[in-house]
Design a protein around this motif. Structure first.
Motif, PDB file in Angstrom:
ATOM      1  N   TRP A  20      87.179  29.967  12.937  1.00 12.32           N
ATOM      2  CA  TRP A  20      86.440  30.257  14.164  1.00 12.32           C
ATOM      3  C   TRP A  20      85.301  29.251  14.366  1.00 12.32           C
ATOM      4  CZ3 TRP A  20      85.676  36.247  13.446  1.00 12.32           C
ATOM      5  CH2 TRP A  20      86.886  36.908  13.708  1.00 12.32           C
ATOM      6  N   ASP A  21      84.566  28.950  13.285  1.00 17.59           N
ATOM      7  CA  ASP A  21      83.463  27.987  13.383  1.00 17.59           C
ATOM      8  C   ASP A  21      83.979  26.601  13.747  1.00 17.59           C
ATOM      9  OD1 ASP A  21      81.647  29.972  12.728  1.00 17.59           O
ATOM     10  OD2 ASP A  21      81.467  29.365  10.617  1.00 17.59           O
ATOM     11  N   GLU A  22      85.085  26.196  13.129  1.00 15.31           N
ATOM     12  CA  GLU A  22      85.655  24.883  13.415  1.00 15.31           C
ATOM     13  C   GLU A  22      86.155  24.797  14.862  1.00 15.31           C
ATOM     14  OE1 GLU A  22      88.870  21.698  11.562  1.00 15.31           O
ATOM     15  OE2 GLU A  22      88.780  23.729  10.739  1.00 15.31           O
ATOM     16  N   LEU A  23      86.794  25.839  15.353  1.00 13.53           N
ATOM     17  CA  LEU A  23      87.273  25.830  16.738  1.00 13.53           C
ATOM     18  C   LEU A  23      86.109  25.806  17.727  1.00 13.53           C
ATOM     19  CD1 LEU A  23      90.323  28.276  16.572  1.00 13.53           C
ATOM     20  CD2 LEU A  23      90.339  25.763  16.633  1.00 13.53           C
ATOM     21  N   LYS A  26      84.802  22.009  17.343  1.00  9.23           N
ATOM     22  CA  LYS A  26      85.720  20.955  17.785  1.00  9.23           C
ATOM     23  C   LYS A  26      86.331  21.187  19.163  1.00  9.23           C
ATOM     24  CE  LYS A  26      87.051  19.319  13.212  1.00  9.23           C
ATOM     25  NZ  LYS A  26      88.148  19.174  12.239  1.00  9.23           N
ATOM     26  N   CYS A  27      86.446  22.464  19.571  1.00  8.36           N
ATOM     27  CA  CYS A  27      87.159  22.767  20.816  1.00  8.36           C
ATOM     28  C   CYS A  27      86.338  23.575  21.813  1.00  8.36           C
ATOM     29  CB  CYS A  27      88.451  23.530  20.507  1.00  8.36           C
ATOM     30  SG  CYS A  27      89.558  22.706  19.359  1.00  8.36           S
ATOM     31  N   GLY A  28      85.141  23.998  21.422  1.00  5.08           N
ATOM     32  CA  GLY A  28      84.317  24.804  22.316  1.00  5.08           C
ATOM     33  C   GLY A  28      84.815  26.222  22.492  1.00  5.08           C
ATOM     34  N   PRO A 137      96.158  22.953  23.820  1.00  3.85           N
ATOM     35  CA  PRO A 137      96.672  21.857  22.981  1.00  3.85           C
ATOM     36  C   PRO A 137      95.660  21.361  21.947  1.00  3.85           C
ATOM     37  CG  PRO A 137      97.276  21.492  25.259  1.00  3.85           C
ATOM     38  CD  PRO A 137      96.313  22.658  25.248  1.00  3.85           C
ATOM     39  N   ASP A 138      94.373  21.362  22.287  1.00  2.59           N
ATOM     40  CA  ASP A 138      93.350  20.940  21.327  1.00  2.59           C
ATOM     41  C   ASP A 138      93.289  21.892  20.141  1.00  2.59           C
ATOM     42  OD1 ASP A 138      92.631  18.795  22.971  1.00  2.59           O
ATOM     43  OD2 ASP A 138      91.134  19.997  24.039  1.00  2.59           O
ATOM     44  N   VAL A 139      93.382  23.184  20.409  1.00  2.00           N
ATOM     45  CA  VAL A 139      93.359  24.190  19.345  1.00  2.00           C
ATOM     46  C   VAL A 139      94.574  24.005  18.435  1.00  2.00           C
ATOM     47  CG1 VAL A 139      93.525  26.666  18.868  1.00  2.00           C
ATOM     48  CG2 VAL A 139      91.973  25.830  20.651  1.00  2.00           C
ATOM     49  N   ILE A 140      95.734  23.811  19.016  1.00  2.00           N
ATOM     50  CA  ILE A 140      96.949  23.617  18.220  1.00  2.00           C
ATOM     51  C   ILE A 140      96.834  22.354  17.364  1.00  2.00           C
ATOM     52  CG2 ILE A 140      99.454  23.235  18.307  1.00  2.00           C
ATOM     53  CD1 ILE A 140      98.459  26.121  18.986  1.00  2.00           C
ATOM     54  N   ARG A 141      96.274  21.278  17.914  1.00  4.97           N
ATOM     55  CA  ARG A 141      96.080  20.043  17.127  1.00  4.97           C
ATOM     56  C   ARG A 141      95.191  20.296  15.908  1.00  4.97           C
ATOM     57  NH1 ARG A 141      96.859  17.382  21.894  1.00  4.97           N
ATOM     58  NH2 ARG A 141      94.752  17.620  22.678  1.00  4.97           N
TER      59      ARG A 141
END
Length: 171
Positions: A20-23, A26-28, A137-141
């Motif tokens: 969750w912290d990384e998303l 990195k992805c907002g 797509p950013d989350v999947i990457r």
């Protein structure tokens, strides 16, 4: 909303918090952190009445710790997608869910149909809320190369609201 769930204990609760912290970084994506407790749900409703408390206690007293396995990432697609870790719905998990579902429903108002035994897809949510088809797509990457084949010990039945644990009963 409120739900009857099993909370994840460490190390898996910490792994989910780290994701969750990384998303978020990195992805907002921050919408997943409500509720802020890594879990999977058996039943979700607008609310439950207080008659549920002794019923949960009785269910938990008769239940032994069990293991669930996960099987990778999944997506509930549509205008408001959800990315999750999929739980293997084996016969033991299905039987447990089917045995408690009528009890939970009897104390609930506005139960969500997604959790009815015929429709239930057990999962651990990683991204939702502010997840869109554009940022999916950013989350999947970010998540693509991770191992999501986990074996998790389940030792509780918990009544959860959007903001707090109402009560937890350990097996």
């Amino acid at each position: 909303m409120q739900g009857i769930v099993s909370l994840l204990d460490d190390p898996y609760a910490q792994i989910v918090h780290d994701i969750w912290d990384e998303l978020k970084t990195k992805c907002g994506i921050a919408g997943t952190q409500v509720p802020q407790f890594p879990h999977f749900s058996y039943h979700v409703a607008g609310r439950y009445d207080e008659t549920l408390r002794p019923l949960l206690k009785k269910i938990a007293a008769g239940q032994k710790t069990f293991k669930v396995n996960t099987a990778g990432l999944g997506i509930f697609n549509g205008g408001n997608p959800v990315v999750f870790v999929s739980l293997v719905r084996d016969s033991a998990l299905s039987q447990f869910h089917e045995s408690i579902y009528p009890i939970l429903s009897s104390t609930a108002t506005t139960s969500l149909a997604y959790y009815e035994p015929r429709a239930w897809t057990p999962h651990i949510t990683l991204a939702q809320g502010d997840l869109t088809p554009q940022n999916l797509p950013d989350v999947i990457r970010v998540l693509n190369d991770r191992n999501f084949e986990w074996e998790i010990s389940i030792n509780n039945l918990t009544w959860l609201s959007d903001t707090n644990v109402i009560t937890r009963y350990d097996f």
